[in-house]
Write an enzyme that holds these catalytic residues in place. Structure first.
Site, PDB file in Angstrom:
ATOM      1  N   THR A   1     -14.098   5.038  -2.161  1.00 17.55           N
ATOM      2  CA  THR A   1     -14.746   4.864  -0.865  1.00 17.55           C
ATOM      3  C   THR A   1     -14.117   5.835   0.135  1.00 17.55           C
ATOM      4  O   THR A   1     -12.895   5.987   0.163  1.00 17.55           O
ATOM      5  CB  THR A   1     -14.627   3.400  -0.362  1.00 17.55           C
ATOM      6  OG1 THR A   1     -15.269   3.286   0.907  1.00 17.55           O
ATOM      7  CG2 THR A   1     -13.186   2.963  -0.228  1.00 17.55           C
TER       8      THR A   1
ATOM      9  N   HIS B   1      -3.158  -7.185  -8.714  1.00 14.37           N
ATOM     10  CA  HIS B   1      -1.784  -7.294  -9.216  1.00 14.37           C
ATOM     11  C   HIS B   1      -1.677  -8.205 -10.435  1.00 14.37           C
ATOM     12  O   HIS B   1      -0.621  -8.280 -11.082  1.00 14.37           O
ATOM     13  CB  HIS B   1      -0.888  -7.831  -8.093  1.00 14.37           C
ATOM     14  CG  HIS B   1       0.526  -7.318  -8.147  1.00 14.37           C
ATOM     15  ND1 HIS B   1       1.092  -6.776  -9.280  1.00 14.37           N
ATOM     16  CD2 HIS B   1       1.495  -7.268  -7.199  1.00 14.37           C
ATOM     17  CE1 HIS B   1       2.336  -6.418  -9.030  1.00 14.37           C
ATOM     18  NE2 HIS B   1       2.608  -6.708  -7.769  1.00 14.37           N
TER      19      HIS B   1
END
Length: 428
Positions: free
Chosen positions: A347, A399
């Protein structure tokens, strides 16, 4: 009589909202002709009729949510376009039976004709669903709206400009259009807002609702973390400067930054494959292909069309692919196949001037790279201070399967390849 039903759209789409009817009761419909435009979570889809005849009835209104397989219209296969005037005959008989109300009935009979005529002309105009909705709310004839789009497409900005013009003759029909929009406004408006003319109440589109829902879902389900780095784009800019003219001449497309970043991302994904993976229950799906999503901002919200097999494409093919997808996105012409799949997303907030941001994951992907605006800043080069074109990079990652070491290494790999673009030719 035959039913027009909502067809199977895609595996993940089970419903949609009717954005606009392209055919009205009494209109002649050919087999394969578009009947309505359906707004789904991802794209707008035009639904066709499988039958030839007269559209005798609409079973749902604009704004209604409909399910896949649901009947939404009735087509009279024995009817024709001539069926429309026949429908007015009972009205004439009723008017005769009640002479006391004849005077009031006459204007009422004429109003639908005017609206039908205006709607018919509006349907011939190329306009986004948002622009059509706003035009209906404001009572504006789309055929009278000046456009700046080179393709002649009417956008929301054009309708707003026409509405704010000093003289707006088309605004007078607004009261007639208001009843069709009233239910949506009432749903979203609070009493205090209705009484305050400084507040405009606008119902969220289905796509915007879906975007909001998914972004909140990602933040609640993924262990999202963002790491940052910066890259010196001197070498990339110098390379582009030397080859830009010959590149355009040979490939009929400009050599932009996106092809460099896409190539760098693919090289880094090959080195750190977990960032190209997906979590499925208690399993990790490692993907050995590279379908790179490129976020594009449109009037209807952010969409992420996908560059398929980007690792097999040249710089020119990537630039052409991204350019074509961006045009389709802004003209609301993306298909479901353009949006599905993606293994990683890029992006570019820099196009709007963003210096630094923390992009949100595009689920079920586990990584997204945020590009930002290029700023000339003084940096240390050896023992010297030099002004260099610098860009901050941000990598948001899940994560749960990607550790900090891998995330940092991924960004460093991208930085190294962009600061030495020859590596992009060697990453394979």
């Amino acid at each position: 009589m035959a039913e027009v039903k909502v067809p199977e759209l895609a595996e993940s789409i089970s419903e949609g909202s009717i954005a606009q009817w392209l055919k009205q009761p009494g209109d002649h419909v050919e087999k394969g002709e578009y009947v309505l435009e359906l707004e789904t979570d991802k794209v707008n889809v035009e639904i066709i009729s499988d039958y030839t005849g007269t559209l005798s009835e609409q079973l749902a209104e604009e704004g209604d949510t409909v399910q896949v397989g649901q009947a939404i219209a009735i087509v009279d296969e024995n009817g024709s376009a001539a069926a429309a005037p026949k429908a007015e005959a009972p009205k004439a008989e009723v008017a005769k039976a009640e002479p006391a109300k004849a005077e009031q009935a006459a204007p009422v009979k004429e109003a639908p004709k005017a609206e039908t005529k205006e709607a018919s002309s509006n349907q011939q105009v190329i306009a986004s669903p948002a622009a059509r909705k706003l035009a209906r709310e404001k009572g504006i004839d789309l055929t009278q709206v000046p456009v700046v789009d080179p393709l002649g497409r009417v956008r929301v900005q054009d309708v707003e400009a026409a509405n704010n013009a000093p003289v707006t003759p088309a605004a007078s029909p607004a009261p007639a259009a208001a009843p069709t929009q009233a239910p949506a406004v009432k749903q979203a408006a609070a009493p205090v807002e209705v009484n305050d003319d400084r507040i405009e109440v606008v119902k969220m589109t289905r796509r915007r609702q879906t975007i909001a829902k998914r972004l909140v879902q990602v933040q609640s389900e993924a262990a999202m973390l963002t790491t940052f780095n910066e890259v010196d784009l001197s070498a990339v800019m110098e390379l582009r400067s030397r080859h830009k003219d010959s590149f355009v001449k040979t490939n009929d497309v400009k050599l932009g930054f996106m092809s460099f970043f896409t190539k760098a991302v693919i090289g880094a994904l090959k080195k750190y494959p977990l960032l190209n993976a997906e979590i499925k229950g208690d399993h990790i799906l490692k993907k050995n292909f590279y379908d790179i999503g490129v976020a594009v901002s449109t009037d209807e919200g952010l969409v992420v069309p996908v560059v398929r097999d980007a690792d097999r494409k040249s710089f020119a093919e990537i630039e052409k692919n991204i350019s074509d997808l961006a045009v389709k996105a802004r003209n609301n012409k993306l298909g479901l196949s353009d949006l599905s799949g993606g293994t990683f997303t890029i992006t570019n907030g820099g196009t709007f001037g963003s210096l630094l941001s923390t992009p949100i994951l595009n689920a079920p992907q586990v990584g997204i790279l945020g590009m930002h605006t290029i700023k000339t800043r003084p940096i240390a080069v050896g023992d010297q201070i030099e002004n260099r074109p610098m860009m901050y990079l941000a990598l948001s990652y899940d994560h749960r399967i990607v550790d900090g070491k891998e995330a940092v290494g991924f960004l460093v790999a991208i930085k190294d390849m962009l600061e030495d673009p020859e590596q992009l030719l060697l990453q394979g």
